[in-house]
Write an enzyme that holds these catalytic residues in place. Structure first.
Site, short mmCIF file in Angstrom:
data_model
loop_
_atom_site.label_atom_id
_atom_site.label_comp_id
_atom_site.label_asym_id
_atom_site.label_seq_id
_atom_site.Cartn_x
_atom_site.Cartn_y
_atom_site.Cartn_z
N HIS A 492 0.84 -1.21 0.00
CA HIS A 492 0.00 0.00 0.00
C HIS A 492 0.88 1.26 0.00
CE1 HIS A 492 -3.58 2.43 1.32
NE2 HIS A 492 -2.61 3.20 1.78
N GLU A 493 1.76 1.33 0.96
CA GLU A 493 2.61 2.53 1.05
C GLU A 493 3.52 2.63 -0.17
OE1 GLU A 493 1.79 4.69 3.05
OE2 GLU A 493 0.56 3.45 4.37
N HIS A 496 1.75 4.43 -2.89
CA HIS A 496 1.86 5.89 -2.75
C HIS A 496 3.23 6.34 -3.27
CE1 HIS A 496 -1.79 6.75 -0.58
NE2 HIS A 496 -1.47 6.02 0.48
N HIS A 499 3.39 6.65 -6.94
CA HIS A 499 2.69 7.85 -7.39
C HIS A 499 3.63 9.05 -7.35
CE1 HIS A 499 -1.49 10.07 -7.07
NE2 HIS A 499 -0.92 10.23 -8.23
ZN LIG Z 1 -2.73 5.30 2.02
#
Ligand SMILES: [Zn+2]
Length: 700
Positions: A492-493, A496, A499
């Site tokens: 998940h991290e 990010h 991105h």
């Molecule tokens: Zn998040």
């Protein structure tokens, strides 16, 4: 949801490299002379921050004055772009300080934060409420279509203008005082709301005499030995249980004494209503003041104001998205209820299932059927293997590679530093900081020390990304082994991070992760889909000792556990999201009477009495003291997007489909330079569908 993203506090005003040599011995005032111009963490001392902040604000103020006093007519370059490019030093010091305060904190750092935060807020207000500056911004905005701007320049102009307007720059003079008054009232009311919830939560204690623990039917019956061991004890040695989630939830799951469960549940659910921390009058004021403020700004409702800046755009779109899931979630919850009722019948014949029974029977059934044994799972998820798994997925999708380089300046010896390469080009720096330490706050997050952007001289400034977690430390004979939840957190991290890493924008305030609130979790959540896909798991989840790939039986168990209990989880989440929308969609001043308002809202959607909204109004902090008013839906919204995005790869039969990966990369590269919904539809070829999420959550 539990994972936290720190967006750069930089927003519109702030980030990077200072050019002036200064006589002071402060590293922020000179060139860094480091690879990639990374801030030289080894030279920065706490006493350097305040002077750097002060000088940073002073310089930006001078830059703003120069824009305002420019005798030439306003143009994109001399106004919008000049504003965007102002505040280099302030951005640099903010980017370093506000991230390090989270991961190498100290009393001194906290003191600096306390001193600097209000100064920064006032500095931001001075810019946003500068009438002459806004006049110039507005002049450019009004002629934006005829200025021959690029798409990104047009977007920056629109976002800048919108930012001013949303902060009150455009309201008539006779309403400005009231606008400021409302803001100040709201900030104290929301603070009081949060303080009341905290005080009410702290005020309640459920005490169990330690001498009765062995007795049958004692008030703590069923609680596990380790939970009892860890429990707070008072001076007499009696056990004390509180309403704080890490205590309350396991208590509700484990305690077989129904009276105790009822007492704990009622204490939890009745906080801040009819007690000395009553929040009802505060809610009435907050809701109506928010409506008034939205209408001063020209919106029909607070929800319309909030959503105008999000992908969802309108309250109608939010209601539709939530209601699409509501019926299947409620139907599933009813099935779960019937199962738990049967279990209750055996323990308490003739009794009806109650809200305080739900978590208990849910947990009991989970243990019987779906329990994941962490000890069985962890050996397949060593931190190194999971991280390599995430790197490999990124490599297969986007062709990028990660090269560890320990020569780069580090803010802490535990941080691992990578150069991220696309071919031979270094496109980003990535710090990974995995283990807990006293100076680090809990949780996991991604942030950046510096955004990606093109500087005044036309050079691409590469982003400096940081990923912070709190995983179990390795020991002498065992590497760090993650459970499945932590593995998902890492992916998940890392999503990010991608991105931020892949950003290819011109202007920093709209680059990377600087996207609307209901979009920012999509690139992160989508990566969790790769993490849990059996094919990918087989590739990265290898036993740390034998190297053997995770067995199919364990993969199947993980999959079954993922959909268990989803009826309840979704129903309470959607109920809270709809309640939030009901408060903030009112278009006329309304006397909010509780519990009637909430009861009616829940009756309207047919919520069953065994389940309550995830947060009842008097302690719904996300919307009454946090930043989620008319925004609680965004957890569901982004989940729909991420499931639908991964579905594109799944449908194509290739989890690394190059054509789709290329399109998705474009979406990640684009930050907020275009409407993210348009970017999404360009990638997907159609509007997102709720069906993949329903399937993933077992709601079909
Ligand atoms: Zn998040």
């Amino acid at each position: 949801m539990k994972k936290i993203l720190i967006l750069s506090c930089a927003a519109l005003l702030l980030v990077s490299a200072c050019k002036n040599k200064n006589t002071m011995d402060n590293p922020f005032f000179s060139e860094w002379n480091t690879p990639y111009n990374i801030p030289d963490f080894t030279k920065i001392k706490t006493e350097h921050y305040i002077p750097a902040f002060e000088e940073g604000m002073k310089r930006q103020k001078a830059e703003i004055d120069a824009i305002v006093n420019n005798s030439e007519a306003p143009t994109f370059e001399n106004t919008i772009e000049a504003l965007e490019q102002s505040g280099d030093l302030l951005n640099e010091v903010s980017g370093v300080f506000f991230n390090l305060v989270e991961c190498i904190n100290s009393k001194e750092m906290e003191k600096i934060a306390e001193e600097v935060t209000p100064q920064m807020a006032a500095h931001g207000d001075d810019i946003m409420l500068n009438a002459k500056l806004f006049e110039r911004v507005k002049a450019v905005y009004n002629h934006r279509e005829s200025l021959g701007l690029t798409g990104e320049q047009l977007r920056l102009t629109e976002e800048t203008y919108k930012n001013f307007v949303r902060n009150g720059a455009n309201i008539p003079a006779d309403k400005q005082d009231r606008f400021r008054e409302i803001n100040s009232l709201l900030s104290s009311l929301t603070l009081r709301f949060g303080n009341n919830v905290l005080a009410a939560t702290n005020a309640y204690k459920f005490t169990v005499n330690n001498l009765v623990l062995e007795d049958e039917g004692n008030p703590a019956e069923g609680l596990s030995g380790s939970f009892i061991n860890d429990a707070e004890k008072d001076e007499k040695g009696d056990l004390v249980f509180t309403l704080h989630m890490p205590v309350w939830e396991p208590f509700m799951q484990q305690c077989s004494n129904r009276n105790s469960r009822r007492e704990m549940w009622e204490a939890y659910a009745n906080r801040c209503i009819g007690d000395k921390f009553d929040n009802r009058a505060i809610i009435d004021s907050i809701v109506n003041l928010r409506l008034e403020r939205a209408q001063i700004l020209g919106f029909e409702s607070h929800a319309a104001y909030t959503l105008d800046d999000c992908l969802a755009k309108t309250p109608e779109a939010v209601y539709k998205c939530l209601m699409d899931l509501w019926e299947p979630a409620l139907a599933k919850a009813k099935q779960e209820r019937d199962e738990y009722q049967k279990m209750l019948d055996k323990d308490h014949p003739g009794e009806k299932l109650q809200p305080w029974d739900w978590r208990y029977y849910c947990e009991k059934l989970r243990k019987e059927r779906y329990a994941l044994d962490d000890d069985e799972i962890r050996p397949y998820f060593s931190l190194d293997n999971v991280r390599e798994g995430a790197f490999t997925v990124a490599n297969k999708l986007y062709g990028i590679t990660f090269r560890e380089n320990n020569e780069l300046p580090k803010y802490h010896p535990e941080a691992i530093s990578y150069e991220v390469l696309d071919g031979d080009n270094v496109i980003a720096i990535l710090y990974m900081d995995f283990f807990p330490r006293e100076s680090k706050r809990s949780g996991a997050w991604m942030t950046n020390f510096r955004e990606q952007y093109i500087d005044k001289d036309g050079n691409n400034v590469i982003p400096i990304i940081q990923m912070v977690c709190n995983f179990t430390k390795p020991t002498k004979d065992k590497p760090s082994l993650l459970n499945f939840d932590q593995s998902e957190t890492l992916f998940h991290e890392f999503g990010h991070c991608l991105h931020g890493i892949l950003s290819k924008c011109h202007y920093r305030s709209i680059s990377g992760t600087n996207v609307p609130r209901d979009f920012v979790e999509m690139p992160s959540q989508v990566m969790e889909n790769w993490c849990r896909h059996p094919q990918v798991m087989k590739e990265y989840a290898k036993h740390y000792k034998t190297g053997e790939a995770i067995p199919d039986s364990l993969i199947a168990k993980i999959a079954a556990a993922a959909t268990y209990g989803q009826g309840f989880i979704n129903t309470e989440l959607l109920a809270a999201s709809l309640l939030d929308m009901d408060y903030h969609s009112i278009t006329k001043p309304t006397k909010i009477v509780l519990p009637d308002f909430e009861d009616q809202a829940m009756a309207k959607i047919g919520l069953i009495p065994e389940i309550i909204s995830r947060y009842k109004s008097p302690y719904f902090q996300h919307i009454f003291s946090g930043g989620y008013s008319a925004g609680y839906y965004s957890y569901t919204w982004t989940a729909i997007l991420d499931a639908d995005a991964f579905e594109a790869f799944r449908e194509s039969g290739d989890l690394y489909n190059p054509e789709l990966a290329k399109k998705f990369r474009h979406l990640l590269e684009s930050g907020n330079t275009e409407d993210p919904m348009k970017l999404y539809i360009d990638f997907r070829g159609k509007e997102p569908s709720v069906e993949p999420l329903k399937r993933n959550r077992g709601l079909i």
